[in-house]
Design a protein around this motif. Structure first.
Motif, PDB file in Angstrom:
ATOM      1  N   LEU A 167      42.687  39.919  40.525  1.00  0.00           N
ATOM      2  CA  LEU A 167      44.125  39.979  40.256  1.00  0.00           C
ATOM      3  C   LEU A 167      44.382  40.054  38.759  1.00  0.00           C
ATOM      4  O   LEU A 167      45.245  40.816  38.301  1.00  0.00           O
ATOM      5  CB  LEU A 167      44.818  38.750  40.850  1.00  0.00           C
ATOM      6  CG  LEU A 167      46.314  38.604  40.565  1.00  0.00           C
ATOM      7  CD1 LEU A 167      47.097  39.833  40.989  1.00  0.00           C
ATOM      8  CD2 LEU A 167      46.854  37.348  41.251  1.00  0.00           C
ATOM      9  N   SER A 168      43.605  39.303  37.994  1.00  0.00           N
ATOM     10  CA  SER A 168      43.739  39.342  36.534  1.00  0.00           C
ATOM     11  C   SER A 168      43.510  40.752  36.005  1.00  0.00           C
ATOM     12  O   SER A 168      44.263  41.245  35.154  1.00  0.00           O
ATOM     13  CB  SER A 168      42.747  38.369  35.892  1.00  0.00           C
ATOM     14  OG  SER A 168      42.771  38.477  34.483  1.00  0.00           O
ATOM     15  N   LEU A 169      42.495  41.424  36.543  1.00  0.00           N
ATOM     16  CA  LEU A 169      42.202  42.792  36.114  1.00  0.00           C
ATOM     17  C   LEU A 169      43.317  43.762  36.517  1.00  0.00           C
ATOM     18  O   LEU A 169      43.691  44.651  35.747  1.00  0.00           O
ATOM     19  CB  LEU A 169      40.874  43.255  36.720  1.00  0.00           C
ATOM     20  CG  LEU A 169      39.613  42.596  36.150  1.00  0.00           C
ATOM     21  CD1 LEU A 169      38.384  43.023  36.951  1.00  0.00           C
ATOM     22  CD2 LEU A 169      39.432  42.955  34.682  1.00  0.00           C
ATOM     23  N   GLU A 170      43.859  43.580  37.727  1.00  0.00           N
ATOM     24  CA  GLU A 170      44.937  44.457  38.189  1.00  0.00           C
ATOM     25  C   GLU A 170      46.192  44.278  37.335  1.00  0.00           C
ATOM     26  O   GLU A 170      46.916  45.246  37.055  1.00  0.00           O
ATOM     27  CB  GLU A 170      45.256  44.169  39.657  1.00  0.00           C
ATOM     28  CG  GLU A 170      44.154  44.559  40.625  1.00  0.00           C
ATOM     29  CD  GLU A 170      43.911  46.069  40.639  1.00  0.00           C
ATOM     30  OE1 GLU A 170      44.815  46.846  40.291  1.00  0.00           O
ATOM     31  OE2 GLU A 170      42.773  46.474  40.996  1.00  0.00           O
ATOM     32  N   LEU A 171      46.457  43.064  36.917  1.00  0.00           N
ATOM     33  CA  LEU A 171      47.608  42.806  36.039  1.00  0.00           C
ATOM     34  C   LEU A 171      47.396  43.461  34.675  1.00  0.00           C
ATOM     35  O   LEU A 171      48.351  43.961  34.063  1.00  0.00           O
ATOM     36  CB  LEU A 171      47.831  41.299  35.896  1.00  0.00           C
ATOM     37  CG  LEU A 171      48.366  40.603  37.158  1.00  0.00           C
ATOM     38  CD1 LEU A 171      48.189  39.097  37.048  1.00  0.00           C
ATOM     39  CD2 LEU A 171      49.823  40.953  37.401  1.00  0.00           C
ATOM     40  N   LEU A 172      46.160  43.480  34.209  1.00  0.00           N
ATOM     41  CA  LEU A 172      45.860  44.181  32.958  1.00  0.00           C
ATOM     42  C   LEU A 172      46.081  45.683  33.108  1.00  0.00           C
ATOM     43  O   LEU A 172      46.576  46.346  32.184  1.00  0.00           O
ATOM     44  CB  LEU A 172      44.413  43.911  32.532  1.00  0.00           C
ATOM     45  CG  LEU A 172      44.141  42.593  31.791  1.00  0.00           C
ATOM     46  CD1 LEU A 172      42.662  42.496  31.446  1.00  0.00           C
ATOM     47  CD2 LEU A 172      44.975  42.485  30.526  1.00  0.00           C
ATOM     48  N   ARG A 173      45.735  46.222  34.262  1.00  0.00           N
ATOM     49  CA  ARG A 173      45.975  47.653  34.513  1.00  0.00           C
ATOM     50  C   ARG A 173      47.476  47.951  34.515  1.00  0.00           C
ATOM     51  O   ARG A 173      47.910  48.993  34.022  1.00  0.00           O
ATOM     52  CB  ARG A 173      45.343  48.068  35.843  1.00  0.00           C
ATOM     53  CG  ARG A 173      43.819  48.085  35.819  1.00  0.00           C
ATOM     54  CD  ARG A 173      43.247  48.756  37.051  1.00  0.00           C
ATOM     55  NE  ARG A 173      41.787  48.743  37.016  1.00  0.00           N
ATOM     56  CZ  ARG A 173      41.025  47.864  37.665  1.00  0.00           C
ATOM     57  NH1 ARG A 173      41.600  46.936  38.422  1.00  0.00           N
ATOM     58  NH2 ARG A 173      39.708  47.910  37.570  1.00  0.00           N
ATOM     59  N   ALA A 174      48.257  47.031  35.066  1.00  0.00           N
ATOM     60  CA  ALA A 174      49.714  47.206  35.050  1.00  0.00           C
ATOM     61  C   ALA A 174      50.247  47.141  33.616  1.00  0.00           C
ATOM     62  O   ALA A 174      51.159  47.890  33.253  1.00  0.00           O
ATOM     63  CB  ALA A 174      50.375  46.130  35.914  1.00  0.00           C
ATOM     64  N   ALA A 175      49.651  46.265  32.803  1.00  0.00           N
ATOM     65  CA  ALA A 175      50.046  46.193  31.391  1.00  0.00           C
ATOM     66  C   ALA A 175      49.760  47.513  30.678  1.00  0.00           C
ATOM     67  O   ALA A 175      50.549  47.974  29.843  1.00  0.00           O
ATOM     68  CB  ALA A 175      49.308  45.045  30.701  1.00  0.00           C
ATOM     69  N   LYS A 176      48.625  48.126  31.043  1.00  0.00           N
ATOM     70  CA  LYS A 176      48.284  49.417  30.447  1.00  0.00           C
ATOM     71  C   LYS A 176      49.324  50.471  30.815  1.00  0.00           C
ATOM     72  O   LYS A 176      49.653  51.355  30.014  1.00  0.00           O
ATOM     73  CB  LYS A 176      46.894  49.861  30.916  1.00  0.00           C
ATOM     74  CG  LYS A 176      46.399  51.137  30.236  1.00  0.00           C
ATOM     75  CD  LYS A 176      45.013  51.527  30.719  1.00  0.00           C
ATOM     76  CE  LYS A 176      44.562  52.819  30.040  1.00  0.00           C
ATOM     77  NZ  LYS A 176      43.234  53.261  30.551  1.00  0.00           N
ATOM     78  N   MET A 177      49.883  50.385  32.022  1.00  0.00           N
ATOM     79  CA  MET A 177      50.938  51.314  32.430  1.00  0.00           C
ATOM     80  C   MET A 177      52.130  51.224  31.486  1.00  0.00           C
ATOM     81  O   MET A 177      52.711  52.236  31.099  1.00  0.00           O
ATOM     82  CB  MET A 177      51.389  51.009  33.864  1.00  0.00           C
ATOM     83  CG  MET A 177      50.396  51.399  34.939  1.00  0.00           C
ATOM     84  SD  MET A 177      50.935  50.831  36.588  1.00  0.00           S
ATOM     85  CE  MET A 177      52.531  51.661  36.734  1.00  0.00           C
ATOM     86  N   ILE A 178      52.495  49.998  31.114  1.00  0.00           N
ATOM     87  CA  ILE A 178      53.627  49.822  30.198  1.00  0.00           C
ATOM     88  C   ILE A 178      53.285  50.378  28.829  1.00  0.00           C
ATOM     89  O   ILE A 178      54.112  51.015  28.177  1.00  0.00           O
ATOM     90  CB  ILE A 178      54.028  48.331  30.112  1.00  0.00           C
ATOM     91  CG1 ILE A 178      54.611  47.889  31.457  1.00  0.00           C
ATOM     92  CG2 ILE A 178      55.031  48.099  28.984  1.00  0.00           C
ATOM     93  CD1 ILE A 178      55.059  46.466  31.515  1.00  0.00           C
ATOM     94  N   MET A 179      52.039  50.157  28.381  1.00  0.00           N
ATOM     95  CA  MET A 179      51.615  50.726  27.098  1.00  0.00           C
ATOM     96  C   MET A 179      51.680  52.247  27.116  1.00  0.00           C
ATOM     97  O   MET A 179      51.880  52.889  26.079  1.00  0.00           O
ATOM     98  CB  MET A 179      50.190  50.265  26.776  1.00  0.00           C
ATOM     99  CG  MET A 179      50.061  48.793  26.487  1.00  0.00           C
ATOM    100  SD  MET A 179      48.318  48.328  26.245  1.00  0.00           S
ATOM    101  CE  MET A 179      48.448  46.541  26.143  1.00  0.00           C
ATOM    102  N   GLU A 180      51.520  52.811  28.308  1.00  0.00           N
ATOM    103  CA  GLU A 180      51.617  54.271  28.469  1.00  0.00           C
ATOM    104  C   GLU A 180      53.045  54.709  28.803  1.00  0.00           C
ATOM    105  O   GLU A 180      53.287  55.811  29.259  1.00  0.00           O
ATOM    106  CB  GLU A 180      50.646  54.723  29.565  1.00  0.00           C
ATOM    107  CG  GLU A 180      49.187  54.527  29.174  1.00  0.00           C
ATOM    108  CD  GLU A 180      48.236  54.768  30.333  1.00  0.00           C
ATOM    109  OE1 GLU A 180      48.706  54.883  31.495  1.00  0.00           O
ATOM    110  OE2 GLU A 180      47.010  54.829  30.087  1.00  0.00           O
ATOM    111  N   LYS A 181      54.001  53.770  28.569  1.00  0.00           N
ATOM    112  CA  LYS A 181      55.449  54.045  28.687  1.00  0.00           C
ATOM    113  C   LYS A 181      55.884  54.317  30.116  1.00  0.00           C
ATOM    114  O   LYS A 181      56.784  55.104  30.383  1.00  0.00           O
ATOM    115  CB  LYS A 181      55.847  55.194  27.754  1.00  0.00           C
ATOM    116  CG  LYS A 181      55.511  54.893  26.294  1.00  0.00           C
ATOM    117  CD  LYS A 181      55.781  56.042  25.375  1.00  0.00           C
ATOM    118  CE  LYS A 181      55.348  55.700  23.952  1.00  0.00           C
ATOM    119  NZ  LYS A 181      55.519  56.822  23.014  1.00  0.00           N
ATOM    120  N   GLN A 182      55.229  53.597  31.071  1.00  0.00           N
ATOM    121  CA  GLN A 182      55.664  53.618  32.458  1.00  0.00           C
ATOM    122  C   GLN A 182      56.285  52.265  32.796  1.00  0.00           C
ATOM    123  O   GLN A 182      55.940  51.246  32.205  1.00  0.00           O
ATOM    124  CB  GLN A 182      54.482  53.872  33.390  1.00  0.00           C
ATOM    125  CG  GLN A 182      53.769  55.186  33.136  1.00  0.00           C
ATOM    126  CD  GLN A 182      52.567  55.336  34.044  1.00  0.00           C
ATOM    127  OE1 GLN A 182      52.666  55.255  35.261  1.00  0.00           O
ATOM    128  NE2 GLN A 182      51.400  55.563  33.440  1.00  0.00           N
TER     129      GLN A 182
END
Length: 371
Positions: A275-290
């Motif tokens: 879950l921690s890793l999946e939340l990091l992937r979601a954070a990356k989405m925001i960094m990519e302006k999603q």
């Protein structure tokens, strides 16, 4: 005000030199004011360096009738709100966006705020009784940007007292407590910050900036579990109209990164690391302006068996939304947690509001409650 005297159109739209109104926003604005009765209109101003992909958004009075009785007041951050109210014009919020491209260089901001502070203080000292809540608040903002946090707190308190006494300037009544807590955190007075957070009224406690500040304060007070609950709430707030500048993407990014750290430390949870890793992937989405929605966060929590946390998220959502989805997923969380009485209550409420919904009916059958 000299420019207002020269204007000949029916409406006034004011812009800064570093503002942009995109073509589709111009068309939307023209259509709205062609159909509108005389009033003031708050537009959504976004402070941005990437053409609106990220940045803080706030509502600002930018459109009003061309009336000789309306004028700007103030030496710094001039505004027409009080002039409109005095002439009995209503003020409405509309979904038209302006991109404000300033504030890129901190040195320029510091220089500008030092200039503003000098002007504001000289004017205030001439006749303190004539200083408006806006002027007092602007002095506080200048001190805060100049990192004079104790001075900023003094002036924010003065601004709040003035706004409450005269029952005007709702953005001051909303913003001053938030700004005070920001300053207390900078001063590392975490206990006083928490005290102010707990004493604020219910409406302010559900303000996204207050929720963010509470999460940050709880972390400073070494209460990560309680902070986690606040971080989760932030996903119910998406970009929209706000009296204060709020960077929703930045708040969501901070929430995801902190939630990832929290679950990474939960060694007793079977799927916490994933879950921690999946939340990091979601954070990356925001960094990519999603954008990342509360439904996406809920799905991650539920999929990785963090049912208590998924329920915390949905229970906060039920304070704002009463759609069938919230009742159904709240009941499912309770079933997973073996809280069958609570699941029944959510199902009953869902059945009452949405009697023909197949998901609610199926839940009631499962719980053996269908009549």
């Amino acid at each position: 005000n000299h420019s207002l005297k020269l204007a000949s159109g029916q409406w006034i739209v004011w812009l800064d030199a570093d503002d942009i109104i995109e073509i589709e926003q111009q068309q939307k604005l023209r259509k709205m004011i062609q159909q509108a009765k005389p009033a003031g209109f708050l537009l959504r101003v976004k402070n941005t360096q990437d053409l609106g992909a990220t940045g803080a958004v706030f509502a600002q009075l930018r459109v009003f009738p061309n009336d000789p009785e309306i004028e700007f007041t103030g030496e710094v951050h001039e505004e027409v709100y009080n002039s409109l109210v005095k002439q009995n014009y209503p003020v409405h919020d509309i979904d038209v966006r302006i991109l404000h491209t300033g504030y890129a260089n901190q040195e320029i901001v510091t220089e500008k705020q030092q200039r503003n502070l000098n002007i504001l203080l000289v004017n205030h000292q001439r006749d303190p009784a004539k200083s408006s809540a806006v002027k007092l608040y602007s002095i506080g903002c200048a001190y805060q940007d100049l990192q004079s946090y104790n001075d900023a707190i003094i002036w924010y308190k003065k601004a709040l007292k003035h706004a409450e006494k005269h029952k005007n300037n709702p953005h001051i009544q909303e913003g001053a407590p938030i700004k005070n807590i920001e300053c207390l955190l900078e001063l590392e007075d975490f206990q006083q910050a928490m005290s102010m957070l707990n004493q604020s009224n219910k409406r302010l406690q559900n303000h996204p900036e207050m929720i963010r500040l509470k999460a940050e304060t709880l972390l400073k007070l070494k209460q990560p579990r309680q902070a986690k609950d606040e971080w989760l709430k932030l996903f119910y707030f998406q970009e929209g109209s706000s009296l204060l500048p709020i960077d929703f993407q930045k708040s969501h990014l901070a929430a995801l990164l902190n939630l990832s750290e929290y679950f990474k430390a939960q060694n007793d949870h079977p799927t916490a690391q994933q879950l921690s890793l999946e939340l990091l992937r979601a954070a990356k989405m925001i960094m990519e302006k999603q954008a990342v929605s509360f439904q996406q966060v809920f799905d991650l929590l539920f999929e990785h068996q963090a049912y208590e946390d998924a329920l915390i998220l949905v229970k906060f959502g039920l304070k704002q939304y009463t759609d069938v989805w919230h009742y159904v997923v709240a009941a499912h969380c309770c079933i997973k947690l073996n809280k069958l009485n609570a699941a029944k209550q959510y199902s009953k409420k869902g059945k009452k509001k949405f009697p023909d919904d197949p998901h609610v009916i199926e839940l009631l059958k499962f719980l053996k409650l269908s009549k």
